[in-house]
Motif scaffolding. Structure first.
Motif, mmCIF file in Angstrom:
data_model
loop_
_atom_site.group_PDB
_atom_site.id
_atom_site.type_symbol
_atom_site.label_atom_id
_atom_site.label_comp_id
_atom_site.label_asym_id
_atom_site.label_seq_id
_atom_site.Cartn_x
_atom_site.Cartn_y
_atom_site.Cartn_z
ATOM 1 N N PRO A 263 0.804 -1.222 0.000
ATOM 2 C CA PRO A 263 0.000 0.000 0.000
ATOM 3 C C PRO A 263 0.841 1.278 0.000
ATOM 4 O O PRO A 263 0.369 2.339 -0.388
ATOM 5 C CB PRO A 263 -0.806 -0.116 1.299
ATOM 6 N N MET A 264 2.097 1.170 0.417
ATOM 7 C CA MET A 264 2.987 2.311 0.404
ATOM 8 C C MET A 264 3.102 2.909 -0.993
ATOM 9 O O MET A 264 3.330 4.093 -1.159
ATOM 10 C CB MET A 264 4.353 1.831 0.866
ATOM 11 N N TRP A 265 2.950 2.038 -2.000
ATOM 12 C CA TRP A 265 3.120 2.499 -3.382
ATOM 13 C C TRP A 265 1.823 2.962 -4.007
ATOM 14 O O TRP A 265 1.785 3.314 -5.170
ATOM 15 C CB TRP A 265 3.771 1.393 -4.221
ATOM 16 N N ILE A 266 0.773 2.947 -3.218
ATOM 17 C CA ILE A 266 -0.490 3.486 -3.720
ATOM 18 C C ILE A 266 -0.550 4.946 -3.287
ATOM 19 O O ILE A 266 -0.238 5.266 -2.141
ATOM 20 C CB ILE A 266 -1.682 2.699 -3.145
ATOM 21 N N ASN A 267 -0.926 5.794 -4.196
ATOM 22 C CA ASN A 267 -0.989 7.227 -3.909
ATOM 23 C C ASN A 267 -1.703 7.515 -2.591
ATOM 24 O O ASN A 267 -2.769 6.978 -2.321
ATOM 25 C CB ASN A 267 -1.726 7.905 -5.054
ATOM 26 N N SER A 268 -1.091 8.371 -1.772
ATOM 27 C CA SER A 268 -1.647 8.618 -0.443
ATOM 28 C C SER A 268 -3.019 9.289 -0.534
ATOM 29 O O SER A 268 -3.850 9.120 0.352
ATOM 30 C CB SER A 268 -0.696 9.470 0.387
#
Lengths: 265, 289
Positions: free
Chosen positions: B125-130
């Motif tokens: 999820p870190m690589w999903i836009n915040s």
């Protein structure tokens, strides 16, 4: 504690955390299949939001812009970053410290400070905000990550290879491009992917310098910061979630097969 | 660099010549860093100095002034928001740590150490836009009917922050714990320590580098965020980043905005410095970098 009980407790804790992590995403995807305007209201199955999404010219333009920007910035960052990694790797003492410090500035600094500093700078040098400013900013903020992915490859290289190239009569440039660069390619690829992803993701820096060029994160921010959010955003978010997860999972599976137990990103 | 042992004067002379040659080549290779470093001076360092100049000049007359910084304490509104941001960041960091540490322990424990896919799922999820993650939380909040008034607004914002920043706390903790020499905890238990004693006297102290980089990656980003408050909160939950963003949205506010950015920059420098002192430069960056 009984070993099985202990394992059971550990597993249920991990499972619970996984649910916390993914439930919001799943809920978002589920609610993208209903066309109710209000959030969290189910008004029957519908793919209308998706139809609206793909007919939304603004979104499609932003998507195109995002991909072009990410590609150009990641290419430039990979070139600059690989060269910089080679250079910094062969520096000594204070030069190395200084170079590392410079490369760390944009990584450690708050993105908002980086963004406003770019904005002031471009105003002072009279460079109008738009494609050029976006490309410059995205390249500068992603280079450090390319350096970080190339550096480990460099330390694994046989240091005599470059010298051998020179001894055999190649110029430093030629020795660099025919001997060193080919061996750095895996690091460059992961650096490129990282730069590409970071550029696709960025909205804080972009927001201050985009002029009238819209990207997906900027479109999202503008739409989300307004209250009474446009429902097609649910479809857009669902598409982006699934796309990002699919790409990442595929990349990790491929790399896990090749080099065991190593996260790509 | 030069490991040759000087056996005779001749060998010494030869080695020195080789060393000189190597140094010349070394200089040439370090020159590859020049384009990036030159661009960094132009596009990263110079802008920060221009920002500094703005911070110390008047927006109308352009004269040197401390007024932009004075506004920070005048009426205390900005410094109050900084205080609130620091508190919110502290709460967010503590919650992230309390959730991430047991999880990192579990993921690196023998019970599921080999489950690489599981670790991956938590990091992805870190690589999903915040912004997208914040939007997902917004939907959850509207289903749960968390109101946008009073104290509940803080619950909304803190929930969003914890959800957004959690992977950044987990990753460094996981990488330090999974890299830890297991024989140390075994030794502690063999010597009669209870699991709790082992945790507090062996595992926790050894994971300090991971904790420090986890805190670094959650604390200051929380202070400087503006999107989460914009999406989940209201003007009451403004973080310091919102204030900076606001000043830069009005064309006459750039000087004050620069002063506040400068304050944020100093705060970040101080936290990084403290972190380096605690870990003596050995922070655990984990796999993301």
């Amino acid at each position: 504690m009984n070993k099985n009980v202990k394992t059971g407790v550990v597993w249920s804790f991990v499972a619970l955390m996984l649910v916390f992590m993914y439930l919001p995403i799943i809920i978002l995807i589920v609610f993208s299949f209903t066309d109710a305007r209000a959030l969290g209201v189910w008004s029957g199955f519908s793919v209308e939001l998706y139809v609206d999404l793909f007919n939304n010219a603004q979104v499609m333009t932003a998507l195109g812009n995002s991909l072009i920007l990410a590609f150009v910035a990641a290419m430039l960052a990979t070139l600059l970053g690989t060269a910089a990694a080679v250079g910094i790797f062969h520096m000594r003492k204070w030069k190395k410290h200084t170079a590392n410090f410079v490369a760390n500035i944009t990584m450690e600094n708050a993105e908002i400070v980086t963004g406003v500093a770019f904005m002031i700078f471009f105003l002072v040098v009279r460079l109008p905000n738009g494609w050029i400013t976006l490309i410059i900013a995205h390249t500068m903020i992603t280079v450090p990550y390319v350096i970080l992915s190339v550096m480990p490859r460099l330390s694994q290289l046989n240091p005599n290879l470059y010298e051998a190239g020179l001894d055999l009569g190649a110029s430093p440039m030629r020795s660099m491009f025919t001997v060193i660069v080919p061996q750095l390619i895996p690091g460059m690829i992961s650096g490129f992917i990282m730069a590409f992803t970071l550029s696709l993701d960025d909205f804080i820096v972009s927001k201050f310098i985009n002029g009238n060029v819209s990207t997906i994160p900027i479109y999202l921010y503008n739409a989300l910061a307004k209250k009474g959010v446009d429902p097609t955003l649910r479809a857009l978010s669902a598409v982006l979630f699934v796309a990002v997860l699919a790409v990442l999972i595929a990349m990790n599976i491929v790399s896990a097969k090749r080099r065991k137990k190593q996260l790509v990103l | 660099m030069n490991d040759s042992v000087n056996v005779t004067a001749v060998a010494d002379d030869g080695a020195r010549k080789k060393d000189v040659k190597r140094k010349m080549r070394g200089i040439k290779r370090s020159a590859f860093a020049f384009p990036y470093l030159a661009l960094s001076v132009i596009f990263v360092i110079v802008p920060l100095f221009i920002m500094l100049y703005y911070a110390f000049t008047d927006s109308v007359t352009g004269a040197f002034t401390f007024d932009n910084f004075k506004r920070f304490t005048d009426g205390w509104s900005a410094s109050l928001i900084l205080g609130k941001s620091l508190l919110a960041a502290l709460v967010t960091t503590v919650i992230c740590f309390l959730l991430a540490y047991p999880l990192a322990l579990a993921l690196s424990s023998t019970a599921l150490n080999k489950k690489f896919v599981l670790v991956m799922l938590f990091i992805l999820p870190m690589w999903i836009n915040s912004l997208l993650r914040t939007y997902a939380i917004k939907i959850v909040l509207s289903i749960l009917n968390v109101p946008e008034t009073g104290f509940a607004i803080w619950i909304r914002v803190i929930m969003g922050m914890v959800y957004d920043f959690f992977p950044f706390m987990l990753l460094p903790l996981y990488s330090v714990l999974s890299g830890m020499d297991r024989s140390l905890t075994e030794a502690s238990q063999d010597l009669g320590a209870s699991p709790v004693q082992t945790l507090f006297k062996v595992t926790l102290p050894l994971s300090v580098p991971g904790i420090v980089s986890g805190v670094l990656m959650v604390f200051m980003p929380t202070v400087s965020t503006f999107a989460i408050s914009d999406i989940l909160g209201n003007t009451d939950t403004y973080m310091f980043g919102n204030i900076i963003n606001q000043w830069f949205n009005s064309s006459s506010g750039w000087n004050i905005g620069s002063a506040y950015s400068f304050i944020l920059l100093i705060l970040i420098a101080v936290t990084v410095l403290i972190a380096n002192l605690i870990t003596k430069g050995k922070t655990e960056t984990g796999g993301i970098l």
